[in-house]
Structure formats: C-alpha cells, structure tokens
Motif scaffolding. Sequence first.
Motif, short mmCIF file in Angstrom:
data_model
loop_
_atom_site.label_atom_id
_atom_site.label_comp_id
_atom_site.label_asym_id
_atom_site.label_seq_id
_atom_site.Cartn_x
_atom_site.Cartn_y
_atom_site.Cartn_z
N ARG A 39 0.89 -1.26 0.10
CA ARG A 39 -0.02 -0.09 0.09
C ARG A 39 0.97 0.99 0.02
O ARG A 39 1.90 1.32 0.86
N LEU A 40 0.64 2.11 -1.27
CA LEU A 40 1.51 3.29 -1.01
C LEU A 40 0.70 4.46 -0.63
O LEU A 40 -0.27 4.58 -1.07
N ASP A 41 1.37 5.22 0.29
CA ASP A 41 0.82 6.63 0.64
C ASP A 41 1.15 7.76 -0.57
O ASP A 41 2.20 8.22 -0.33
N LEU A 42 0.25 8.05 -1.07
CA LEU A 42 0.55 8.96 -2.05
C LEU A 42 0.15 10.48 -1.90
O LEU A 42 0.34 11.58 -2.37
N THR A 43 -0.01 10.60 -0.59
CA THR A 43 -0.28 12.00 -0.06
C THR A 43 0.67 13.00 -0.08
O THR A 43 0.61 14.03 -0.63
N LEU B 145 3.26 12.79 -2.21
CA LEU B 145 3.57 12.94 -3.51
C LEU B 145 2.60 13.87 -3.99
O LEU B 145 3.12 14.68 -4.94
N VAL B 146 1.40 13.84 -3.80
CA VAL B 146 0.25 14.80 -4.31
C VAL B 146 0.50 16.14 -3.83
O VAL B 146 0.56 17.26 -4.69
N SER B 147 0.98 16.49 -2.63
CA SER B 147 1.04 17.99 -2.42
C SER B 147 2.43 18.60 -2.67
O SER B 147 2.45 19.50 -3.10
N SER C 216 3.39 17.53 -5.75
CA SER C 216 3.23 17.91 -7.24
C SER C 216 2.48 19.32 -7.29
O SER C 216 2.61 20.04 -8.27
#
Length: 182
Positions: free
Chosen positions: A23-27, A29-31, A33
């Motif tokens: 399970r990857l936490d993309l939070t 990465l999104v912020s 970006s």
Amino acid sequence: MSDARNNFGKESVTRKSKKLPVRLDLTALVSISFLLIMFFMLSSYMSRPQAMDLGMPSNNSICSDHPPRIYCGDTRDITLLLGKNNKIIYYYGLLTIPLEGPKKLTYDKNSLRKELLNKNKAILKRYDNNPGKGLIVLIKPSKESTYENLIDVLDEMEIVNVKTYAIVDLTLEEKILLQNLK
C-alpha cells in the motif's frame, strides 16, 4: 535425494506470515506535485517580458501632405527625425511653417528630455491640464538610424509621460532636411 523433509506430524515452530498487499501513501507525492505546479505557474508569470503598448497608424492615416490627410494639431505637434550617428532633428509644428526649429538635439536628459518636458508642460497649461490635449510626438526614424535610438526615444516618451506619439515614415522634405543639417 529429495530435499523434502519429513516432519513426522509436528508443526513447525515458526508460522508463515501472510503476505499483505503493498500500500503506497501518495499524500506527500500529491502535495509536492501541487507545490511544483504552483511554483512553475508563478515563475512563468513573473518571467513574462515587460512590453510597452505601441499603436501604429495605418499607412493611409498618417499626418502628411499626401491624401488622405488627417489633421494633426500643429500647435501640439513635435516631430523628431532620427538620423545616422545618433543625430536627432527636432521641429515644433509643421515642417512647411514650423513654430520652432528645426534644431539638433542629443539623447541625453539635458537635451531631448528637457525639451519634451518643457513643451509638454506648456501645452498642458494652454489646454487647462487636460491630458487628452497634451503633446503629440511624431517619431520618424530614417533608414540610417539605429534600433537603439528608436528605443531610447520611446523610453523618453514613457519618462516624460507623453500620451500620444506615433512612429511614422519620413517624407521627402524631411529626408532632405536630415541630409542638409549635418
């Protein structure tokens, strides 16, 4: 021989763990970006070139002696003829009946800028400080003038706060005047 062991009914001491899905936490990465997008949008806005608006007249609507003639207020007109070797010829009014000039000017602030400031103040005073009735400057670069000279004159228009100016072609009489006044 086979590697298979016989455990004789005994269970192993270590249990096999269940494989959980990754399970990857993309939070984060999104912020990041969004921060990068905002940074590049802001930097591209800040790096826009600064340009001055310049309205050019069409070839058939310039102030000249050739038809069709559009009247230019000869008591408000100043014409700057840009020649070679950083030479400026200035006259006030019409070339056939100038109110003042023709005379030579230089590009320094004690010559061209001072002349434009004095004329602009006098004309605005004559018309009760109505900015719509200010100085009209006709800038006429010759083929021998440089692009730098034209930019210097346009900068002076901005510094002196001349609202109405145009870049137009030289007439035959003005070409002769530029050649004769050396």
